[in-house]
Motif scaffolding. Structure first.
Motif, PDB file in Angstrom:
ATOM      1  N   LEU A  41       0.879  -1.260  -0.056  1.00 46.92           N
ATOM      2  CA  LEU A  41      -0.134   0.076  -0.011  1.00 46.92           C
ATOM      3  C   LEU A  41       0.770   1.201   0.097  1.00 46.92           C
ATOM      4  N   GLY A  42       2.117   0.976   0.789  1.00 49.83           N
ATOM      5  CA  GLY A  42       3.107   2.390   0.721  1.00 49.83           C
ATOM      6  C   GLY A  42       3.402   2.681  -0.457  1.00 49.83           C
ATOM      7  N   MET A  43       3.942   1.757  -1.045  1.00 49.41           N
ATOM      8  CA  MET A  43       4.607   1.812  -2.613  1.00 49.41           C
ATOM      9  C   MET A  43       3.463   2.305  -3.666  1.00 49.41           C
ATOM     10  N   VAL A  44       2.356   1.775  -3.505  1.00 49.36           N
ATOM     11  CA  VAL A  44       1.089   2.288  -4.332  1.00 49.36           C
ATOM     12  C   VAL A  44       0.929   3.808  -3.937  1.00 49.36           C
ATOM     13  N   TRP A  45       0.891   4.272  -2.634  1.00 51.11           N
ATOM     14  CA  TRP A  45       0.540   5.472  -2.413  1.00 51.11           C
ATOM     15  C   TRP A  45       1.721   6.304  -2.899  1.00 51.11           C
ATOM     16  N   LEU A  46       2.958   5.981  -2.691  1.00 52.92           N
ATOM     17  CA  LEU A  46       4.135   6.749  -3.194  1.00 52.92           C
ATOM     18  C   LEU A  46       4.251   6.931  -4.764  1.00 52.92           C
ATOM     19  N   LEU A  47       3.745   6.060  -5.668  1.00 57.18           N
ATOM     20  CA  LEU A  47       3.434   6.018  -6.955  1.00 57.18           C
ATOM     21  C   LEU A  47       2.574   7.284  -7.343  1.00 57.18           C
ATOM     22  N   GLY A  60       4.784   8.183 -12.486  1.00 61.25           N
ATOM     23  CA  GLY A  60       4.415   7.042 -11.654  1.00 61.25           C
ATOM     24  C   GLY A  60       5.315   6.114 -11.671  1.00 61.25           C
ATOM     25  N   PHE A  61       6.170   6.034 -12.684  1.00 62.01           N
ATOM     26  CA  PHE A  61       7.673   5.178 -12.795  1.00 62.01           C
ATOM     27  C   PHE A  61       8.455   5.662 -11.564  1.00 62.01           C
ATOM     28  N   LEU A  62       8.581   6.853 -11.550  1.00 61.45           N
ATOM     29  CA  LEU A  62       9.772   7.405 -10.638  1.00 61.45           C
ATOM     30  C   LEU A  62       9.190   6.988  -9.182  1.00 61.45           C
ATOM     31  N   GLY A  63       7.954   7.255  -8.955  1.00 65.01           N
ATOM     32  CA  GLY A  63       7.313   6.872  -7.667  1.00 65.01           C
ATOM     33  C   GLY A  63       7.675   5.421  -7.223  1.00 65.01           C
TER      34      GLY A  63
END
Length: 335
Positions: free
Chosen positions: A140-146, A214-217
């Motif tokens: 979830l954290g990775m999706v939020w960062l993206l 999105g890629f960078l996130g």
């Protein structure tokens, strides 16, 4: 050889971004200003594809030359490449939010598989192993960062500058702590972004688009997870380095949610967007993001990994003035 790869990455990214700009102009792929925009003239979009291609091409060479472990390479190739393709399709049309979210979760799951999930953390000096819950929270954290990286890509150069200073800051952390073998991936990403930034510096000649932001996130999330497996302190240090985007993006979302606004709709109520209008331009705000990251967040991150500062305490110290600043700039408040 790895230094040569970094220099080549800057040139390749610069060249490919120029090609993407020509392609976008010839096909009429322009971002047209509207009442929710922060720009005033039609501008080509989709330039982030250049930095994506450059970095993904560099990854196998980094792994071959010993600058990157194979599992990390596959984590970045699969998750970053998948998110970029999804963003590119969305840039050229429209993908419903639920399908985008499913794709983002799949990308995060891919990265977690290759990296071995979420490692134990250290909170106030005590170990914390959340098991399956930790893996889910990491996804979830990775999706939020993206997604917050998508949200924060709203004025010229800001997403590029954030990636540059976070990657360079991460490399400084690795060099300072003796984990020199980890610094090549963030340096390669910084070089890919630098070539694109030539065209994106205010006033921007091309925008990054969802494929690039999105890629960078996602890739920054993978790098943070990779660092966490090496040292729990590095987890807190990476969170600190990403503070400008995390604080503005999260506070804006929470305030819009409490006001009952539709979260998927475009808006221009982030703190950095209010600041750009208040100070009459994008460049002062973009430069301020770089200065805040390098002069405030990086020293605190170094204090966590070198000076014995507790990670959670360092995060609190780093974020507190950012929260005050974002609040005073009316983050999440519509015009």
């Amino acid at each position: 050889m790895l230094i040569g790869l970094l220099l080549l990455s800057v040139l390749v990214s610069w060249f490919l971004t120029g090609l993407m700009r020509h392609y976008a102009l010839s096909r009429g792929l322009l971002d047209i200003p509207n009442e929710r925009s922060s720009h005033s003239v039609p501008t080509p979009r989709g330039g982030g594809v250049a930095l994506v291609v450059t970095f993904l091409l560099a990854l196998p060479w980094l792994a071959y030359r010993g600058g990157l472990d194979d599992p990390v390479m596959w984590a970045m190739l699969g998750s970053g490449g998948g998110v970029a393709v999804l963003g590119l399709l969305d840039d050229h049309g429209h993908i419903p939010a639920r399908w985008r979210l499913l794709g983002h979760l799949a990308a995060a799951g891919w990265a977690l598989y290759w990296l071995g999930g979420m490692p134990p953390l250290e909170v106030v000096g005590a170990p914390l192993d959340m098991g399956l819950l930790g893996h889910g929270l990491a996804a979830l954290g990775m999706v939020w960062l993206l997604n917050l990286y998508n949200f924060m890509d709203g004025i010229d150069g800001i997403a590029s500058v954030e990636a540059l200073v976070v990657c360079l800051g991460g490399a400084v952390l690795y060099a300072a702590t003796g984990y020199v073998e980890l610094l090549w991936a963030p340096l390669a990403l910084a070089c890919a972004v630098l070539g694109f930034f030539y065209w994106n510096v205010p006033p921007a000649q091309i925008f990054m688009g969802d494929a690039g932001s999105g890629f960078l996130g996602m890739v920054l999330g993978v790098m943070m997870l990779q660092a966490t497996w090496v040292s729990a302190d590095l987890f807190w240090a990476w969170l600190i380095l990403l503070g400008v985007f995390i604080v503005d993006g999260t506070l804006t979302l929470v305030r819009r949610m409490l006001d009952g606004e539709r979260l998927h709709e475009a808006h221009r109520s982030h703190a950095y967007q209010h600041a750009a209008r208040h100070y009459g331009g994008h460049l002062p705000v973009t430069l301020s993001v770089a200065l805040l990251s390098l002069c405030w967040l990086l020293p605190i991150a170094l204090g966590v990994v070198l000076g014995g500062l507790d990670g959670l305490a360092g995060l609190t110290i780093a974020y507190a003035p950012l929260l005050v600043l974002a609040w005073n700039l009316n983050a999440g408040v519509a015009d």
